[in-house]
Design an enzyme around this catalytic site. Structure first.
Site, mmCIF file in Angstrom:
data_model
loop_
_atom_site.group_PDB
_atom_site.id
_atom_site.type_symbol
_atom_site.label_atom_id
_atom_site.label_comp_id
_atom_site.label_asym_id
_atom_site.label_seq_id
_atom_site.Cartn_x
_atom_site.Cartn_y
_atom_site.Cartn_z
ATOM 1 N N HIS A 23 4.793 -0.949 -9.290
ATOM 2 C CA HIS A 23 3.536 -1.391 -8.755
ATOM 3 C C HIS A 23 2.451 -0.393 -8.864
ATOM 4 C CE1 HIS A 23 5.248 -4.970 -6.422
ATOM 5 N NE2 HIS A 23 6.494 -4.339 -6.885
ATOM 6 N N ASP A 79 -1.398 -4.969 -2.196
ATOM 7 C CA ASP A 79 -0.316 -5.347 -2.753
ATOM 8 C C ASP A 79 0.365 -6.212 -1.827
ATOM 9 O OD1 ASP A 79 1.800 -5.712 -4.478
ATOM 10 O OD2 ASP A 79 1.825 -3.482 -5.001
#
Length: 263
Positions: A20, A120
């Site tokens: 990520h 996120d």
């Protein structure tokens, strides 16, 4: 005001996994190349393990903000700050520790007052905190449109997700209006149920809940995808969430040092 001449300050807060953080960093580079300022927020050890910035991007354009990871669980490894540092059965505990960054992140946003926050999936609480400070936010997903659409709708105009059993996830969701084979195999969905991805547990919310709350609360959904590859899925995302969906491209990793952490 001409937005093309406006230089923005954008805060980015990825989940604590290099799969990520690296796409977030690649997007940060692209945005910084347009002259905008980036505050890339993570924990000290994660930032130290990120690839070095290319020479053409000065530290004045991308600033790394180190938020120490709070110790909220005595059973959690002391040096662990990313999924690569823990076994699979402790990832849910890492999410719980990540949630403890809510207050330090809010303090940073309050003091720096960025123009946007990109967050996120795990930081499902971020939209509320940003809204309270008057900061617009975008949920930036590293997953492609088909994966994100499979999670579920947030628009009240769409029938809500009523999947409860593992078998419900082995067929395309009812809100997908076109032919699709995007679904789990039964053995796959049993595995994610076991890992509390869908159901959560007594001390933590599920990943599905994090995704849904993040998409419900954000102003814009940014996604690591291209209209040329997934036009029907990206249009579906906009339909089932009733908000702008911005594909930012595939964001291939660009290496600027031999020892990179693009895992």
């Amino acid at each position: 005001m001409d937005s093309s001449d406006q230089k923005l300050h954008i805060a980015m807060f990825p989940w604590l996994a290099f799969g990520h953080m690296i796409p977030y960093l690649e997007l940060a580079k692209l945005i910084a190349q347009k002259g905008h300022q980036i505050s890339f927020i993570s924990t000290p050890r994660n930032i130290e393990r990120l690839p070095q910035l290319p020479p053409n991007l000065s530290s004045s354009l991308i600033t790394f903000v180190k938020l120490p990871l709070p110790r909220v669980d005595d059973d959690f490894p002391e040096a662990a700050e990313a999924t690569t540092d823990v076994s699979q059965n402790k990832v849910m505990k890492l999410k719980k520790v990540y949630d403890a960054l809510q207050q330090p992140l809010t303090h940073f946003l309050e003091s720096s007052n960025p123009d946007w926050l990109l967050f996120d999936f795990a930081a499902y609480w971020a939209p509320t905190n940003a809204r309270n400070l008057g900061i617009p936010c975008a949920f930036f997903s590293i997953f492609i449109g088909a994966c994100l659409a499979f999670v579920g709708p947030t628009s009240p105009e769409i029938s809500p997700d009523d999947r409860k059993n593992p078998e419900d996830y082995t067929v395309p969701p009812k809100w997908v209006p076109f032919p699709s084979n995007v679904a789990f195999h039964l053995f796959e969905v049993h595995r994610v149920f076991y890992l509390d991805t869908i159901t959560g547990d007594e001390s933590n919310v599920s990943d599905i809940y994090r995704f849904m709350e993040g998409m419900r609360g954000c102003d814009v959904i940014a996604i690591r995808d291209c209209m040329e590859f997934d036009p029907e899925w990206l249009r579906l995302l906009q339909d089932i969430h009733r908000k702008p969906v911005l594909p930012v491209g595939q964001l291939p990793t660009t290496n600027h040092e031999e020892n990179d952490m693009g895992q």
